[in-house]
Write a protein that holds these residues in place. Structure first.
Motif, PDB file in Angstrom:
ATOM      1  N   ALA A   1      -3.459   4.219   2.014  1.00 15.08           N
ATOM      2  CA  ALA A   1      -2.208   4.154   1.244  1.00 15.08           C
ATOM      3  C   ALA A   1      -1.992   2.725   0.756  1.00 15.08           C
ATOM      4  N   ARG A   2      -2.731   2.372  -0.305  1.00 15.10           N
ATOM      5  CA  ARG A   2      -2.680   0.998  -0.804  1.00 15.10           C
ATOM      6  C   ARG A   2      -2.317   0.947  -2.286  1.00 15.10           C
ATOM      7  N   GLY A   3      -1.492   1.901  -2.721  1.00 15.09           N
ATOM      8  CA  GLY A   3      -0.899   1.806  -4.039  1.00 15.09           C
ATOM      9  C   GLY A   3      -1.567   2.586  -5.140  1.00 15.09           C
ATOM     10  N   ASN A   4      -2.578   3.405  -4.843  1.00 17.85           N
ATOM     11  CA  ASN A   4      -3.215   4.168  -5.908  1.00 17.85           C
ATOM     12  C   ASN A   4      -2.244   5.170  -6.512  1.00 17.85           C
ATOM     13  N   ARG A   5      -2.267   5.278  -7.843  1.00 16.05           N
ATOM     14  CA  ARG A   5      -1.303   6.140  -8.538  1.00 16.05           C
ATOM     15  C   ARG A   5      -1.506   7.618  -8.233  1.00 16.05           C
ATOM     16  N   ALA A   6      -2.751   8.023  -8.010  1.00 11.33           N
ATOM     17  CA  ALA A   6      -3.027   9.438  -7.738  1.00 11.33           C
ATOM     18  C   ALA A   6      -2.794   9.789  -6.281  1.00 11.33           C
ATOM     19  N   ILE A   7      -2.989   8.832  -5.394  1.00  7.85           N
ATOM     20  CA  ILE A   7      -2.923   9.119  -3.955  1.00  7.85           C
ATOM     21  C   ILE A   7      -1.492   9.002  -3.441  1.00  7.85           C
ATOM     22  N   GLY A   8      -0.892   7.847  -3.571  1.00  4.66           N
ATOM     23  CA  GLY A   8       0.496   7.688  -3.154  1.00  4.66           C
ATOM     24  C   GLY A   8       0.751   8.219  -1.757  1.00  4.66           C
ATOM     25  N   ASP A   9       1.766   9.103  -1.638  1.00  4.22           N
ATOM     26  CA  ASP A   9       2.150   9.612  -0.317  1.00  4.22           C
ATOM     27  C   ASP A   9       1.228  10.715   0.196  1.00  4.22           C
ATOM     28  N   ARG A  10       0.127  10.969  -0.503  1.00  2.00           N
ATOM     29  CA  ARG A  10      -0.879  11.907   0.013  1.00  2.00           C
ATOM     30  C   ARG A  10      -1.675  11.274   1.152  1.00  2.00           C
ATOM     31  N   ALA A  11      -1.618   9.963   1.297  1.00  4.31           N
ATOM     32  CA  ALA A  11      -2.374   9.249   2.322  1.00  4.31           C
ATOM     33  C   ALA A  11      -1.528   9.045   3.573  1.00  4.31           C
ATOM     34  N   PHE A  12      -2.194   9.064   4.732  1.00  6.47           N
ATOM     35  CA  PHE A  12      -1.475   8.889   5.994  1.00  6.47           C
ATOM     36  C   PHE A  12      -0.879   7.495   6.127  1.00  6.47           C
ATOM     37  N   ALA A  13      -1.662   6.453   5.807  1.00  7.51           N
ATOM     38  CA  ALA A  13      -1.236   5.092   6.102  1.00  7.51           C
ATOM     39  C   ALA A  13      -2.156   4.113   5.378  1.00  7.51           C
ATOM     40  N   ALA A  14      -1.800   2.827   5.428  1.00  8.58           N
ATOM     41  CA  ALA A  14      -2.638   1.782   4.845  1.00  8.58           C
ATOM     42  C   ALA A  14      -3.665   1.263   5.836  1.00  8.58           C
ATOM     43  N   ASP A  15      -3.374   1.335   7.113  1.00  7.01           N
ATOM     44  CA  ASP A  15      -4.244   0.803   8.164  1.00  7.01           C
ATOM     45  C   ASP A  15      -5.399   1.778   8.413  1.00  7.01           C
ATOM     46  N   PRO A  16      -6.654   1.331   8.245  1.00  4.70           N
ATOM     47  CA  PRO A  16      -7.792   2.245   8.437  1.00  4.70           C
ATOM     48  C   PRO A  16      -7.860   2.865   9.828  1.00  4.70           C
ATOM     49  N   GLN A  17      -7.475   2.105  10.840  1.00  2.00           N
ATOM     50  CA  GLN A  17      -7.546   2.639  12.204  1.00  2.00           C
ATOM     51  C   GLN A  17      -6.512   3.736  12.426  1.00  2.00           C
ATOM     52  N   VAL A  18      -5.347   3.584  11.819  1.00  2.00           N
ATOM     53  CA  VAL A  18      -4.319   4.621  11.924  1.00  2.00           C
ATOM     54  C   VAL A  18      -4.774   5.877  11.188  1.00  2.00           C
ATOM     55  N   VAL A  19      -5.314   5.712   9.978  1.00  2.00           N
ATOM     56  CA  VAL A  19      -5.812   6.862   9.225  1.00  2.00           C
ATOM     57  C   VAL A  19      -6.936   7.549  10.002  1.00  2.00           C
ATOM     58  N   ALA A  20      -7.787   6.767  10.653  1.00  2.00           N
ATOM     59  CA  ALA A  20      -8.882   7.348  11.434  1.00  2.00           C
ATOM     60  C   ALA A  20      -8.355   8.211  12.574  1.00  2.00           C
TER      61      ALA A  20
ATOM     62  N   LYS B   1     -11.703  13.694   2.030  1.00  2.00           N
ATOM     63  CA  LYS B   1     -11.699  13.221   0.647  1.00  2.00           C
ATOM     64  C   LYS B   1     -10.850  11.956   0.537  1.00  2.00           C
ATOM     65  N   HIS B   2     -11.185  11.093  -0.453  1.00  2.00           N
ATOM     66  CA  HIS B   2     -12.219  11.166  -1.490  1.00  2.00           C
ATOM     67  C   HIS B   2     -13.209  10.045  -1.197  1.00  2.00           C
ATOM     68  N   PHE B   3     -14.393  10.401  -0.757  1.00  2.00           N
ATOM     69  CA  PHE B   3     -15.390   9.448  -0.279  1.00  2.00           C
ATOM     70  C   PHE B   3     -15.918   8.602  -1.446  1.00  2.00           C
ATOM     71  N   PRO B   4     -16.085   7.292  -1.234  1.00  2.00           N
ATOM     72  CA  PRO B   4     -15.905   6.488  -0.022  1.00  2.00           C
ATOM     73  C   PRO B   4     -14.526   5.859   0.121  1.00  2.00           C
ATOM     74  N   GLY B   5     -13.555   6.334  -0.652  1.00  2.41           N
ATOM     75  CA  GLY B   5     -12.198   5.819  -0.551  1.00  2.41           C
ATOM     76  C   GLY B   5     -11.615   5.522  -1.921  1.00  2.41           C
ATOM     77  N   HIS B   6     -10.520   6.200  -2.250  1.00  2.00           N
ATOM     78  CA  HIS B   6      -9.878   6.121  -3.562  1.00  2.00           C
ATOM     79  C   HIS B   6      -8.607   5.284  -3.500  1.00  2.00           C
ATOM     80  N   GLY B   7      -8.195   4.883  -2.309  1.00  2.59           N
ATOM     81  CA  GLY B   7      -6.871   4.313  -2.148  1.00  2.59           C
ATOM     82  C   GLY B   7      -6.720   2.857  -2.525  1.00  2.59           C
ATOM     83  N   SER B   8      -7.824   2.134  -2.663  1.00  2.00           N
ATOM     84  CA  SER B   8      -7.742   0.687  -2.860  1.00  2.00           C
ATOM     85  C   SER B   8      -7.887   0.251  -4.310  1.00  2.00           C
ATOM     86  N   VAL B   9      -7.846   1.205  -5.239  1.00  2.00           N
ATOM     87  CA  VAL B   9      -7.773   0.890  -6.674  1.00  2.00           C
ATOM     88  C   VAL B   9      -6.470   1.470  -7.206  1.00  2.00           C
ATOM     89  N   LEU B  10      -5.992   0.917  -8.315  1.00  2.00           N
ATOM     90  CA  LEU B  10      -4.710   1.361  -8.859  1.00  2.00           C
ATOM     91  C   LEU B  10      -4.837   2.628  -9.702  1.00  2.00           C
TER      92      LEU B  10
END
Length: 355
Positions: free
Chosen positions: A124-143, A163-172
């Motif tokens: 959860a790092r600000g991607n427009r498509a992901i937003g609140d679909r992600a559990f958290a920003a911290d990788p260990q918490v998401v894991a 999804k979405h491998f290898p990670g969609h959350g760190s781009v806008l």
């Protein structure tokens, strides 16, 4: 193999012909295909009856804004709501995420759906498509949530898709509408975005869906079209830096704008299959004819999806009679309404307890 889209609430004659094609592996359903609980079950059954071999019926039923089936189903909270609960009581939050997965998967199975593409493991790092679909920003918490969610889906008899491998959350950029490029080196992606996928695979996830994001320091193509990402890193030997994944690899929908970076429909299908995807998603009805033509002459791995088919029928009568469903629905109010968290969570069971 192709997972196709269909237009409406019932199959047309042309769509029944598509399902006869040896390359058609099944259908992904969307809100446009949903009118009621009974109709969804009838459509799922019609899809299976129209084909000479088993068909995979799929949907995105994540919760929050990405919930295709609504009326008659639990209003599932978005995954990001669990993070606040995790900060208060990690064990209770993980238990509740597992119950969210069990309930979602149970309701889908009761409607004749084999697979909901879940969980989202993007950060959860600000991607427009992901937003609140992600559990958290911290990788260990998401894991940690990945492990719980996979367990809950398996408990309901449904395969889990990371999804979405290898990670969609760190781009806008939202790859539905724009090309997305992540300039980071592999070492940084391994230290962050890949962490939940490593844990989800270790937890027994059955499938992975690729991102349409390009990571130019790793490979010049979008990840779903990249041999290095799929065969080198995702499926590669752990002793050589791979993740050792042995399940099914899905593309994301090739109708998305970012998929156009490799060309038209035929080029997109060829690029994904040549890179190592087992199944290509063709969700836009207007692309299906071209996609079926494009795949002619390719060898088909029809066994790849057998393990993802639903594990026996689960009817609504049995689910509605299960007291656990009502209890889980009540506890999920803690995620939708944080002000209720202390009262609801005090009655929540932990991971291994019966509910």
């Amino acid at each position: 193999m192709l997972l196709i889209g269909v237009a409406g609430h019932e199959l047309t004659a042309r769509e029944r012909d598509w399902l006869q094609h040896p390359a058609c592996a099944g259908v992904t359903l969307f809100a446009r295909n949903f009118a009621s609980r009974a109709q969804a079950a009838e459509l799922s059954q019609a899809i299976r009856e129209a084909a000479p071999r088993p068909q995979l019926v799929c949907v995105d039923q994540e919760g929050g804004r990405v919930q295709r089936f609504r009326e008659g189903y639990t209003r599932l909270p978005a995954l990001h709501g669990f993070e606040a609960l995790y900060q208060r009581d990690a064990d209770a939050a993980l238990a509740l995420a597992r119950e969210h997965a069990w309930l979602m998967a149970s309701e889908m199975r009761a409607s004749g759906v084999d697979l909901s593409f879940a969980p989202v493991l993007d950060l959860a790092r600000g991607n427009r498509a992901i937003g609140d679909r992600a559990f958290a920003a911290d990788p260990q918490v998401v894991a940690a949530f990945a492990r719980a969610y996979v367990a809950g889906m398996h408990e309901a008899g449904m395969a889990a898709t990371l999804k979405h491998f290898p990670g969609h959350g760190s781009v806008l950029e939202d790859t539905h509408h724009d090309v997305a490029i992540d300039p980071r080196p592999l070492e940084e992606i391994r230290a962050h975005d890949l962490v939940p996928f490593v844990v989800g695979i270790a937890a027994g996830a059955d499938a992975v869906m690729m991102a349409h994001v390009t990571y130019p320091q790793v490979a010049p193509e979008p990840a779903g079209c990249s041999r290095r990402w799929i065969n080198g890193i995702l499926r590669g030997d752990p002793s050589e830096g791979g993740l050792g994944f042995r399940g099914v690899v899905f593309s994301d929908d090739i109708g998305m704008a970012a998929a156009g970076a490799v060309g038209g429909t035929r080029a997109r299908i060829d690029a994904h299959l040549d890179a190592g995807c087992d199944v290509v998603l063709v969700s836009h009805v207007e692309q299906v004819e071209d996609a079926l033509t494009a795949i002619a002459g390719r060898p088909l791995n029809t066994m790849a999806l057998v393990g993802l088919l639903g594990r026996g029928a689960l009817g609504w009568d049995g689910l509605l009679a299960d007291g656990r469903r009502a209890g889980v629905q009540a506890r999920l109010d803690a995620v939708r309404a944080p002000e209720l968290a202390s009262g609801v969570l005090s009655g929540a069971t932990h991971m291994g307890d019966a509910a």
